[in-house]
Enzyme design. Structure first.
Site, PDB file in Angstrom:
ATOM      1  N   GLU A 132      -0.767  -1.878   5.043  1.00 23.88           N
ATOM      2  CA  GLU A 132       0.342  -1.802   6.280  1.00 23.88           C
ATOM      3  C   GLU A 132       0.065  -0.738   6.829  1.00 23.88           C
ATOM      4  OE1 GLU A 132       3.239  -1.069   8.903  1.00 23.88           O
ATOM      5  OE2 GLU A 132       3.130   0.024   7.214  1.00 23.88           O
ATOM      6  N   GLU A 133      -0.208   0.434   6.302  1.00 24.35           N
ATOM      7  CA  GLU A 133      -0.139   1.669   6.875  1.00 24.35           C
ATOM      8  C   GLU A 133      -1.169   2.038   7.912  1.00 24.35           C
ATOM      9  OE1 GLU A 133       2.562   3.679   6.761  1.00 24.35           O
ATOM     10  OE2 GLU A 133       3.399   3.210   4.840  1.00 24.35           O
ATOM     11  N   ARG A 158      17.157  -7.197  15.388  1.00 26.84           N
ATOM     12  CA  ARG A 158      17.114  -7.254  16.690  1.00 26.84           C
ATOM     13  C   ARG A 158      16.243  -8.516  17.251  1.00 26.84           C
ATOM     14  NH1 ARG A 158      14.597  -4.847  21.547  1.00 26.84           N
ATOM     15  NH2 ARG A 158      16.341  -3.610  22.523  1.00 26.84           N
ATOM     16  N   HIS A 207       7.818   8.411   4.445  1.00 25.01           N
ATOM     17  CA  HIS A 207       6.651   9.210   4.799  1.00 25.01           C
ATOM     18  C   HIS A 207       6.967  10.836   4.491  1.00 25.01           C
ATOM     19  CE1 HIS A 207       4.069   6.014   7.317  1.00 25.01           C
ATOM     20  NE2 HIS A 207       4.903   5.470   6.504  1.00 25.01           N
ATOM     21  N   ASP A 228       0.859  -1.435  -0.143  1.00 20.75           N
ATOM     22  CA  ASP A 228      -0.050  -0.037  -0.141  1.00 20.75           C
ATOM     23  C   ASP A 228       0.827   1.230   0.012  1.00 20.75           C
ATOM     24  OD1 ASP A 228       0.729  -0.779   2.512  1.00 20.75           O
ATOM     25  OD2 ASP A 228      -0.645   0.575   3.385  1.00 20.75           O
TER      26      ASP A 228
END
Ligand SMILES: [Zn+2]
Ligand SMILES: [Zn+2]
Length: 373
Positions: free
Chosen positions: A135-136, A175, A345, A78
């Site tokens: 996803e956003e 991580r 973004h 997206d």
């Protein structure tokens, strides 16, 4: 076929695909064009293709040999409601929408890996390539999971990556444990009393009260949360007023924390209402899969290109919901070359196409190593 040859051959087409996605951004759960392209492309490569999960989600499945092991790799498709300011010749053709997070690149990368995996057939087991929508904001990963993603496509482990312009080009940042934060959102409305800007005594000015709430919110983290617990409060929007001589009725602030808003508003003789919404959970990587990822990345890129992050990033990511169902690991792939790159973004951001061959080769190697013959 050698992996490098397979990737070199495919690269011009892949860059063209990425730029075509970039020119045609689509919002979450509306990625119909992108999704249809992905499905056609996977089919042509010989994948078994399933569409319609979470509306526009696509899963491409490829098996080889008799192995029972399986791996899932996820890409997001997206774009964002941002007006593009890159000036690129392949900039967004849809006003107000833009691939400002590089999901165009993530999708192209996974399609490139699909080709290499299909050409080489150098694994023993089953690969599920998961192309997820939204996803956003709408949490496409969770919708796919709720619609039975892992019952229909069992995965022993799942992996995903995100490009990151703040990390050096080609760096793998991983991580064990939490790598992305949880996020909640609140919408505060301050109810004042509107009137003429020249007669403030007749009004209750929600802008002044709202500004005070914004300042008070800065103490939430400093005074309410354990100093060793990472947390962020960001005021991402403040809407009020329309002209310099009008005091508006209402001000709206989008953030966190109810108590401060209410008591601040009271001290101004106004009322604040707060709509609080829990959004994505934290993204928590699993140990064994992160160890495997690290091992593979070191073999692939060399130890000096692989780092373990000291702290999680404070953004959020709906891959969290896949990691709650299946073991796996999420990591960042650095794309900073000049240091002038715009962050994710930003209206001037663009995915770095030089990451494509790295991502394609890495996904291919990771899948082949996980499903080693
Ligand atoms: Zn993103
Ligand atoms: Zn994003």
């Amino acid at each position: 076929m050698k992996l490098s040859a397979s990737i070199d051959n495919a690269m011009p087409e892949l860059v063209a695909i990425r730029r075509d996605f970039h020119a045609h951004p689509e919002l979450g759960l509306a990625e119909t064009r992108t999704s249809a392209f992905v499905a056609r492309h996977l089919e042509a490569l010989g994948f078994e293709v399933t569409t319609g999960l979470a509306k526009t989600g696509v899963v491409g499945t490829l098996s080889c040999g008799t192995g029972s092991r399986s791996i899932g790799i996820r890409a997001d498709m997206d774009a964002l409601p941002i007006a593009e300011e890159t000036g690129l010749d392949y900039a967004s053709k849809t006003p107000g929408l833009m691939h400002a997070c590089g999901h165009d690149g993530h999708t192209a990368m996974l399609l490139g890996a699909a080709r290499a995996l299909a050409e080489r057939k150098n694994f023993n087991g089953t690969i599920h390539l998961i192309f997820q929508p939204a996803e956003e904001n709408a949490g496409g990963a969770k919708i796919m999971v709720d619609e039975g993603l892992f019952e229909r496509f069992p995965c022993d482990a799942v992996f995903a990556l995100h490009n990151e312009p703040n990390l050096p080009f080609g760096q793998f940042a991983l991580r064990d444990g939490p790598i992305m934060a949880a996020v909640d959102e609140a919408r505060i409305t301050v109810h004042g009393r509107g009137g003429h800007g020249a007669e403030p005594q007749e009004t209750a000015d929600p802008i002044v009260c709202g500004a005070s709430i914004v300042m008070a919110l800065q103490t939430v983290v400093a005074r309410n949360i354990h100093p060793m617990d990472p947390s962020v409060v960001t005021v991402g929007a403040f809407h009020a007023g329309s002209a310099s001589n009008i005091i508006p009725e209402r001000a709206e602030i989008v953030v966190g924390i109810r108590m401060i808003a209410k008591s601040q508003a009271e001290s101004f003789g106004m009322r604040a209402t707060v709509d609080y919404e829990r959004s994505y959970d934290a993204t928590v990587n699993h140990k064994a899969e992160t160890d495997f990822l690290r091992e593979t990345a070191i073999r692939f890129a060399g130890a000096d290109h692989v780092v373990d992050l000291q702290r999680p990033f404070m953004g959020s990511e709906d891959f969290a919901y896949m990691l709650k169902e299946r073991p796996g690991s999420y990591f960042f792939l650095g794309s900073r070359v000049t240091g002038e790159e715009k962050s994710l973004h930003h209206p001037g951001y663009n995915f770095n196409d030089d990451l494509l061959p790295i991502g394609v080769a890495f996904w291919t190697e990771l899948a082949e190593a996980y499903l080693a013959r």
